[in-house]
Write an enzyme that holds these catalytic residues in place. Sequence first.
Site, PDB file in Angstrom:
ATOM      1  N   SER A 253       0.826  -1.196   0.000  1.00  0.00           N
ATOM      2  CA  SER A 253       0.000   0.000   0.000  1.00  0.00           C
ATOM      3  C   SER A 253       0.871   1.262   0.000  1.00  0.00           C
ATOM      4  O   SER A 253       1.708   1.443  -0.891  1.00  0.00           O
ATOM      5  CB  SER A 253      -0.975  -0.041   1.171  1.00  0.00           C
ATOM      6  OG  SER A 253      -1.951   0.955   1.067  1.00  0.00           O
TER       7      SER A 253
ATOM      8  N   HIS B  77      -8.610  -3.971  -1.497  1.00  0.00           N
ATOM      9  CA  HIS B  77      -7.266  -3.514  -1.155  1.00  0.00           C
ATOM     10  C   HIS B  77      -6.649  -4.329  -0.017  1.00  0.00           C
ATOM     11  O   HIS B  77      -7.264  -4.544   1.023  1.00  0.00           O
ATOM     12  CB  HIS B  77      -7.330  -2.034  -0.749  1.00  0.00           C
ATOM     13  CG  HIS B  77      -5.996  -1.422  -0.501  1.00  0.00           C
ATOM     14  ND1 HIS B  77      -5.080  -1.199  -1.502  1.00  0.00           N
ATOM     15  CD2 HIS B  77      -5.406  -0.978   0.650  1.00  0.00           C
ATOM     16  CE1 HIS B  77      -3.999  -0.638  -1.000  1.00  0.00           C
ATOM     17  NE2 HIS B  77      -4.169  -0.502   0.305  1.00  0.00           N
TER      18      HIS B  77
ATOM     19  N   ASP C  91      -9.769  -2.948  -6.461  1.00  0.00           N
ATOM     20  CA  ASP C  91      -9.014  -2.034  -5.612  1.00  0.00           C
ATOM     21  C   ASP C  91      -9.051  -0.638  -6.249  1.00  0.00           C
ATOM     22  O   ASP C  91      -8.960  -0.497  -7.472  1.00  0.00           O
ATOM     23  CB  ASP C  91      -7.569  -2.532  -5.506  1.00  0.00           C
ATOM     24  CG  ASP C  91      -6.733  -1.827  -4.456  1.00  0.00           C
ATOM     25  OD1 ASP C  91      -6.873  -0.597  -4.298  1.00  0.00           O
ATOM     26  OD2 ASP C  91      -5.905  -2.502  -3.813  1.00  0.00           O
TER      27      ASP C  91
END
Length: 315
Positions: free
Chosen positions: A150, A277, A247
């Site tokens: 991320s 995600h 995502d």
Amino acid sequence: MNLDEIDPELRRSVSRMPRLPIRRTWGRRVVRALVRRRGLGVPAEGVGIRDVDLGERIRVYTPAAGGSGAALLWVHGGGYLIGDVVQDDAFCSATSHELGITVVSANYRLAPEHPFPAALDDTADAWRWLQASAGDLGVDQKRVVIGGSSAGAGLAACLVQRLHDEGGVQPVGQWLFSPMLDDRTAARRELDPVRHRVWDNASNRIGWAAYLGTGPGGPQAPDHAVAARRADLSGLPPAWISVGDIDLFADECRTYAERLRDAGVDCAFDLVPGAPHGLEAWAPDTRIAQELLNRSRAWLDARLAGSATTVPGEA
């Protein structure tokens, strides 16, 4: 986003996820404290874990049976706002155990209290520590991959770019899970109603604004602040990029992978159907996450094994 778009194995977990209270200072403090206290999962057996204080803590995972001489510098996620090395104890220790490598996980100062370049400087310090300590760690300086998840994957991509520009020993790969690569996504208000699960565009805008210290999507961004803003991607090390097809970051990850390939950089792009995600972090025991982790570690293992004899840029 409807639950029927999500892989059936993940729907129950996703439906129970609370919205992270990151808009206000008190909410971020609560989440940060909970992460530091609890982490995610149980560390793998057969791996030594120790902390090193560089101002910001780094955590070192060493396989008890001895390492292969290769290493991974890992950067945790959290939207630049939250997160801590402890949250990836299970992931990093399992990677160390399965591949027989040393893993160095970097903490970094968080926004908005510490905007760019604080986090990138901290990850660069972790890289320099790893290089300086390679002999003590039993690591070959030229057999290191940089990875993250991320926002941590976005930092990893930016660190790779910065190291390329500075010269010296280079990482032999970049290993990026659902990377947060492009602040311009946060400026796309038409994405707000989609309500992406786990991390939506409203949260994305908060994270980028806190990190950059200004509204995202402006005409320019500082060098090495936003990986996707770099015009020339040539000369960077091979990459592996994964992202779920639902995502928020799917489009920016796909575009970045295509740009890497167009620049002559070998890039494996792993698009996971029905995955929101960061599924490998919050659903690591599911079939879909296990298959992703197996594919990702196979790439990492092959990249590090290949670097034992062939390092990009050397004859």
